[in-house]
Design a protein around this motif. Structure first.
Motif, mmCIF file in Angstrom:
data_model
loop_
_atom_site.group_PDB
_atom_site.id
_atom_site.type_symbol
_atom_site.label_atom_id
_atom_site.label_comp_id
_atom_site.label_asym_id
_atom_site.label_seq_id
_atom_site.Cartn_x
_atom_site.Cartn_y
_atom_site.Cartn_z
ATOM 1 N N THR A 276 -0.977 5.015 -9.080
ATOM 2 C CA THR A 276 -0.334 4.131 -10.204
ATOM 3 C C THR A 276 0.312 2.798 -9.631
ATOM 4 O O THR A 276 0.174 1.947 -10.166
ATOM 5 N N SER A 277 0.919 3.117 -8.139
ATOM 6 C CA SER A 277 1.367 2.059 -7.741
ATOM 7 C C SER A 277 0.268 1.042 -7.295
ATOM 8 O O SER A 277 0.516 -0.329 -7.521
ATOM 9 N N ALA A 278 -0.816 1.436 -6.833
ATOM 10 C CA ALA A 278 -2.037 0.438 -6.647
ATOM 11 C C ALA A 278 -2.578 -0.174 -7.972
ATOM 12 O O ALA A 278 -2.798 -1.297 -8.018
ATOM 13 N N GLY A 279 -2.335 0.624 -9.243
ATOM 14 C CA GLY A 279 -2.850 0.170 -10.398
ATOM 15 C C GLY A 279 -1.974 -1.054 -11.100
ATOM 16 O O GLY A 279 -2.408 -1.552 -11.986
ATOM 17 N N HIS A 330 -14.612 12.896 -4.525
ATOM 18 C CA HIS A 330 -14.710 11.760 -5.341
ATOM 19 C C HIS A 330 -13.612 10.762 -5.290
ATOM 20 O O HIS A 330 -13.761 9.519 -5.322
ATOM 21 N N ILE A 331 -12.526 11.358 -5.650
ATOM 22 C CA ILE A 331 -11.258 10.697 -5.734
ATOM 23 C C ILE A 331 -10.927 10.116 -4.543
ATOM 24 O O ILE A 331 -10.568 8.819 -4.448
ATOM 25 N N ALA A 332 -11.004 10.661 -3.182
ATOM 26 C CA ALA A 332 -10.908 10.069 -1.936
ATOM 27 C C ALA A 332 -11.953 8.855 -1.715
ATOM 28 O O ALA A 332 -11.562 7.779 -0.957
ATOM 29 N N GLY A 333 -13.129 9.183 -2.143
ATOM 30 C CA GLY A 333 -14.110 8.124 -1.803
ATOM 31 C C GLY A 333 -13.917 6.841 -2.643
ATOM 32 O O GLY A 333 -14.162 5.777 -2.065
ATOM 33 N N CYS A 334 -13.211 6.917 -3.750
ATOM 34 C CA CYS A 334 -12.865 5.614 -4.700
ATOM 35 C C CYS A 334 -11.635 5.016 -3.978
ATOM 36 O O CYS A 334 -11.768 3.860 -3.732
ATOM 37 N N ALA A 335 -10.700 5.967 -3.250
ATOM 38 C CA ALA A 335 -9.643 5.292 -2.726
ATOM 39 C C ALA A 335 -10.141 4.632 -1.436
ATOM 40 O O ALA A 335 -9.355 3.235 -1.158
ATOM 41 N N ILE A 336 -10.976 5.090 -0.653
ATOM 42 C CA ILE A 336 -11.488 4.292 0.403
ATOM 43 C C ILE A 336 -12.324 3.105 -0.061
ATOM 44 O O ILE A 336 -11.887 1.887 0.842
ATOM 45 N N GLY A 426 -2.310 0.492 0.911
ATOM 46 C CA GLY A 426 -1.573 1.626 1.558
ATOM 47 C C GLY A 426 -1.455 2.552 0.319
ATOM 48 O O GLY A 426 -1.394 3.764 0.620
ATOM 49 N N PHE A 427 -0.988 2.028 -0.717
ATOM 50 C CA PHE A 427 -0.928 2.971 -1.936
ATOM 51 C C PHE A 427 -2.050 3.794 -2.235
ATOM 52 O O PHE A 427 -1.869 5.121 -2.374
ATOM 53 N N ILE A 428 -3.300 3.155 -2.556
ATOM 54 C CA ILE A 428 -4.355 3.878 -2.913
ATOM 55 C C ILE A 428 -4.798 4.792 -1.760
ATOM 56 O O ILE A 428 -5.380 6.044 -2.182
ATOM 57 N N LEU A 429 -4.643 4.556 -0.575
ATOM 58 C CA LEU A 429 -5.078 5.431 0.465
ATOM 59 C C LEU A 429 -4.267 6.730 0.484
ATOM 60 O O LEU A 429 -4.755 7.752 0.889
ATOM 61 N N PHE A 430 -3.160 6.319 0.497
ATOM 62 C CA PHE A 430 -2.029 7.400 0.464
ATOM 63 C C PHE A 430 -2.370 8.575 -0.888
ATOM 64 O O PHE A 430 -2.272 9.522 -0.488
#
Length: 482
Positions: A276-279, A330-336, A426-430
């Motif tokens: 959500t921080s990334a959002g 899937h979530i991790a792939g989206c984050a990358i 950083g937020f989305i990868l975390f």
């Protein structure tokens, strides 16, 4: 006969109907039932529009009229989430003991009225106070919807449905940008009112109208939804029996203690805080479009293609997740994908087209990960009252991250906004890393759920054949309190 006895008799009848008919997974009747449950999609469009239209109003003259500095604007954004956090857990607790078809539209009516009230805002203090109240009222809607859907759908059915549901936020971004451009460009000064105020008034009125209609079309819980036949209600209960916890019903305090003492709640909260921080980048899309050279109403119009592209990608990822019965990777792939895209944007200055394209891919990664994460989080908690509290904690504290996320896009960092893009990366990868850590600790939930379903189905038939208490009796106890 008392209301409780009547309800008990009705649920007992549903049990008899269900067992006499038997339950066949993925039957034509079940598929018809699943399609019959409303998805609350239109309501969420207006929920998101009323929350994020402040970004469109900012570039349409609100900042100048209210003398807002970059810090003032960030405060107006962040104070929303303070109110959001304060009321989220209490709202979900109330929802478990109320009728969703009345509770959710009531929330919608109230925040629509508050949106209209922007007409009377003439100072930054008034704006900040109204945003706090708006967050307080809206707090119960989104986690309430998540909880309601988890009462209708099995865990492996949720990802694509939450993806479709979440596309309402993307549609609102696209539709909101176009609508904002049309209203602020054509109604500025009408009736002595600025265009950005007309934006809030019109969208608030639409929200109020939708809330009234929602009372007649929203479902309640499976056993109490009136537009279903008795057979359909029985099927709605039976199809979830194997996905429902055997644990006894919990009081509000017991559910709260169970949720806060489970480390999964806090691990998933950290993950959602990252996502959500990334959002929060969505609040600054109009500003970013201005940094790419777009002027006037085109600043709002150019946000629409971003949201439309993200909508398509989000749906595809959601269907892929349900097809493979897999969420964490899937979530991790989206984050990358999102992280890499934002790195490219921050390091590119020669081509605005390249920046625009990778802003789109970055946003698609965030908005595809969000509904997947929410469906994954729901599957971590089987007990109903505990699930309601846990998802409220996760969503509430996760959205509180938007308080500091609102301050990472200072105007002094324009036009590259490296601070914003760097923090967002950083937020989305975390967030993706925390989801993978939870996956490592709890294992494959889809396989565990299937094993539990098979065992529970066999036990249920054995108990019923022996005349003993079936698992549906536990569901009856749980549903009776609603």
């Amino acid at each position: 006969m008392s209301p409780t006895e009547v309800q008990k008799q009705e649920i007992g009848h549903l049990e008899d109907v269900a067992f006499s008919h038997g339950y066949t997974p993925d039957s034509p009747e079940e598929r018809k039932l699943v399609r019959k449950v409303p998805m609350l999609w239109v309501m969420y469009i207006f929920n998101y529009i009323d929350r994020t239209n402040i970004g469109n109003a900012k570039v349409a003259g609100m900042s100048a009229d209210l003398s807002l500095s970059a810090t003032d604007y960030a405060t107006a954004l962040s104070i929303f989430f303070v109110g959001y956090l304060l009321n989220e857990i209490p709202s979900n607790m109330v929802l478990t003991r109320s009728r969703p078809s009345l509770f959710l539209p009531a929330l919608m009516f109230a925040w629509g009225a508050l949106t209209i009230a922007v007409k009377g805002v003439n100072s930054k203090g008034g704006l900040i106070a109204l945003r706090f109240c708006l967050g307080f009222i809206e707090a119960g809607f989104f986690p309430g919807v998540m909880f309601l859907l988890s009462c209708w759908y099995k865990p492996f059915e949720l990802a694509k449905r939450l993806a479709v549901f979440y596309t309402a936020s993307l549609m609102s971004g696209a539709f909101g940008g176009i609508l904002a451009g049309a209203i602020t460009g054509n109604m500025d000064g009408v009736g002595g009112t600025r265009g950005w105020k007309w934006l809030f008034i019109i969208e608030g009125l639409a929200t109020v109208c939708i809330s009234v209609a929602a009372v007649f079309i929203l479902p309640d819980f499976p056993h109490s939804t009136k537009f279903l036949t008795p057979d359909e209600r029985a099927l709605a209960i039976m199809r979830l029996v194997t996905s429902t916890s055997n644990d006894k019903q919990l009081t509000h305090w017991e559910a709260f203690k169970a949720a806060v003492s489970d480390y999964h709640t806090w691990l998933l909260t950290l993950a959602y805080m990252g996502i959500t921080s990334a959002g929060t980048i969505s609040y600054f899309f109009p500003t970013l479009m201005g940094s790419l050279g777009y002027k006037g109403v085109n600043v709002n119009y150019m946000t629409a293609p971003i949201y439309c592209s993200c909508l398509v990608i989000c749906i595809l990822v959601g269907f892929s997740s349900d097809h493979f019965k897999e969420k964490p990777f899937h979530i991790a792939g989206c984050a990358i994908v999102s992280g890499i895209s934002f790195i490219i944007v921050s390091q590119t200055s020669s081509s605005h087209t390249v920046q625009y394209v990778f802003i789109t891919f970055g946003g698609a990664g965030i908005w595809s990960a969000t509904p997947l994460f929410l469906s994954y989080a729901l599957s971590n908690f089987k007990q109903r009252e505990k699930r309601a509290v846990a998802i409220a904690i996760i969503n509430g504290l996760g959205n509180l991250a938007s308080v500091y996320g609102s301050y990472i896009w200072p105007s002094k960092s324009a036009p590259q906004y490296r601070l914003g893009f760097g923090c967002t990366t950083g937020f989305i990868l975390f967030g993706g890393a925390m989801v993978l850590l939870n996956r490592f600790l709890v294992g494959d939930l889809s396989k565990q759920s299937q094993a539990d379903d098979d065992a529970d189905e066999e036990a249920r038939h054995q108990h019923h054949a022996a005349g003993g208490k079936s698992k549906l009796d536990d569901v009856e106890d749980e549903q009776r309190s609603v």
